[in-house]
Design an enzyme around this catalytic site. Structure first.
Site, PDB file in Angstrom:
ATOM      1  N   GLU A 123      -5.134   1.765   2.566  1.00 23.16           N
ATOM      2  CA  GLU A 123      -5.147   0.539   3.368  1.00 23.16           C
ATOM      3  C   GLU A 123      -5.400   0.857   4.837  1.00 23.16           C
ATOM      4  OE1 GLU A 123      -3.737  -2.684   5.943  1.00 23.16           O
ATOM      5  OE2 GLU A 123      -2.906  -0.661   5.834  1.00 23.16           O
ATOM      6  N   HIS A 169       0.836  -1.207   0.000  1.00 24.52           N
ATOM      7  CA  HIS A 169       0.000   0.000   0.000  1.00 24.52           C
ATOM      8  C   HIS A 169       0.869   1.254   0.000  1.00 24.52           C
ATOM      9  CE1 HIS A 169       0.306   0.726   4.437  1.00 24.52           C
ATOM     10  NE2 HIS A 169       0.147  -0.575   4.590  1.00 24.52           N
ATOM     11  N   HIS A 176       2.581   2.528  12.986  1.00 24.43           N
ATOM     12  CA  HIS A 176       1.643   3.514  13.538  1.00 24.43           C
ATOM     13  C   HIS A 176       2.188   4.215  14.776  1.00 24.43           C
ATOM     14  CE1 HIS A 176      -1.894   1.065  11.584  1.00 24.43           C
ATOM     15  NE2 HIS A 176      -0.850   1.209  10.797  1.00 24.43           N
ATOM     16  N   GLU A 226       3.936  -6.219   3.737  1.00 27.70           N
ATOM     17  CA  GLU A 226       3.689  -5.577   5.031  1.00 27.70           C
ATOM     18  C   GLU A 226       4.831  -5.948   5.984  1.00 27.70           C
ATOM     19  OE1 GLU A 226       1.548  -3.469   6.178  1.00 27.70           O
ATOM     20  OE2 GLU A 226      -0.406  -3.691   5.192  1.00 27.70           O
ATOM     21  N   ASP A 241      -0.283   4.322   1.227  1.00 26.55           N
ATOM     22  CA  ASP A 241      -0.682   5.321   2.231  1.00 26.55           C
ATOM     23  C   ASP A 241      -0.048   5.056   3.591  1.00 26.55           C
ATOM     24  OD1 ASP A 241      -2.337   2.970   2.363  1.00 26.55           O
ATOM     25  OD2 ASP A 241      -3.746   4.054   3.635  1.00 26.55           O
TER      26      ASP A 241
HETATM   27 ZN   LIG Z   1       0.471  -1.552   6.436  1.00 26.95          ZN
END
Ligand SMILES: [Zn+2]
Length: 355
Positions: free
Chosen positions: A125, A69, A329, A155, A71
């Protein structure tokens, strides 16, 4: 425009991708740059919104998907990138621009891989599934994916093969009672007290640990929220326990739901959310070759990832990327530069080796 030198170096390319801000919904610029780089190759390139698909057309007997992804989650004083002592810091370094960079680097530099490759760079995503670029692609243009026999999602896995993924369901388990003044509680029925057996069943629950293709999937059934109560002087007439079931991929969604109903037999159970797991598929020849290229044993993906979207299309898939998933994150998100180099080498070895 990414220069030739940047595209030839997965570390420099990671940094270049990280330094284009692409919080979900704002992927236009990064998608433009990726599309531009792919358009200069022999790949067949198509774009849907800010999702880009690039395919080799080499008539190989097998086709594989490499997906990442574009984003990131919102910035948090961690943009642009910086590097220090072998680490690259910044939003999206681990999740998952390092992985996406490896895929883009291979797309541009490996003109004749031994399998046909479908590269997918997709948007949104990190937000709700309705906007997920891979989901939209799978819904509207499944033919671009379904001719593949195996998928790698880049990922973060910290350089280990993580097979498949867990499924997840959220359910509301409800009790009802009768309101009354708490000074005369015997005139009512306390719904919160009635929730005690629900919690007791959860407390006593023995979760399964299932080994599939050498990957240990540890299930979990947990209360994640509890609501109930009217006022400080009222016997409550409703209590709702929200439960999350993370299940091994040998159960499909229906079997998982049956299991949850069985655990809470006698209670009203409402399903609010469900997503299937994905089997590791490590017996697929292409998976075995990739495992051999890493030289490390696989483990289960404990979490839900977009590999499940491939599983729904009948394509086994695994997760493999340089970032540490535990840093995703986070404000101090970073990736080890050595892991990017290693990941690119492993993938290249895999795509180049003689079948
Ligand atoms: Zn991810």
């Amino acid at each position: 425009m990414f220069t030739r030198d940047v595209l030839a170096d997965p570390v420099a390319l990671t940094r270049a991708l990280v330094d284009i801000e692409s919080v979900s919904g704002n992927e236009a610029e990064i998608a433009d740059r990726v599309e531009e780089a792919l358009a200069a190759t022999d790949l067949k390139v198509e774009r849907f919104g800010h999702t880009i698909v690039a395919r080799t057309e080499l008539d190989r007997p097998q086709r594989v998907v490499l997906a990442g992804h574009l984003d990131t989650v919102p910035l948090h004083d961690n943009f642009p990138s910086r590097t220090e002592d072998g680490l690259m810091w910044g939003c999206g370094t681990a999740d998952m621009k390092a992985g996406t960079a490896i895929a883009l680097h291979l797309a541009v530099t490996e003109a004749a891989p031994r399998h046909d490759v479908t590269y997918v760079f997709y948007e949104c995503e990190e937000v709700d599934s309705a906007r997920n670029g891979l989901r939209i692609l799978a819904d509207r243009n499944p033919h671009l994916l379904t001719d593949a026999s195996f998928a790698v999602l880049l990922e973060p896995t910290h350089g280990l093969i993580e097979g498949g993924c867990q499924g997840t369901q959220r359910v509301l388990v409800r009790t009802s009672g009768k309101r009354a003044h708490s000074a005369r509680s015997w005139l009512g029925e306390n719904a919160i007290h009635k929730a005690a057996p629900i919690l007791e069943r959860l407390r006593r629950y023995r979760e399964r640990i299932v080994t599939i293709d050498g990957c240990e999937f540890h299930e979990g059934l947990n209360a994640v929220r509890i609501t109930g109560g009217v006022a400080g002087n009222v016997i409550p007439d409703e209590c709702v326990v929200e439960v999350n079931f993370r299940f091994a991929p040998d159960r499909d969604e229906a079997a998982a739901a049956d299991h949850v109903r069985e655990v809470f037999e006698g209670f009203e159970v409402e399903f609010v959310d469900s997503a299937p797991g994905a089997l590791p598929g490590l017996d697929a020849p292409a998976a075995r070759e990739l495992l051999a290229a890493t030289g490390r044993p696989p483990r289960a993906k404990l979490g839900w990832t977009d590999v499940a979207r491939f599983a729904v299309l009948g394509i086994p898939g695994l997760n493999y990327g340089p970032g540490d998933p535990n840093l995703a994150h986070k404000q101090d998100e970073h990736v080890e530069i050595d892991k990017i180099v290693e990941g690119a080498e492993v993938m290249r070895r895999w795509l180049r080796a003689d079948a």
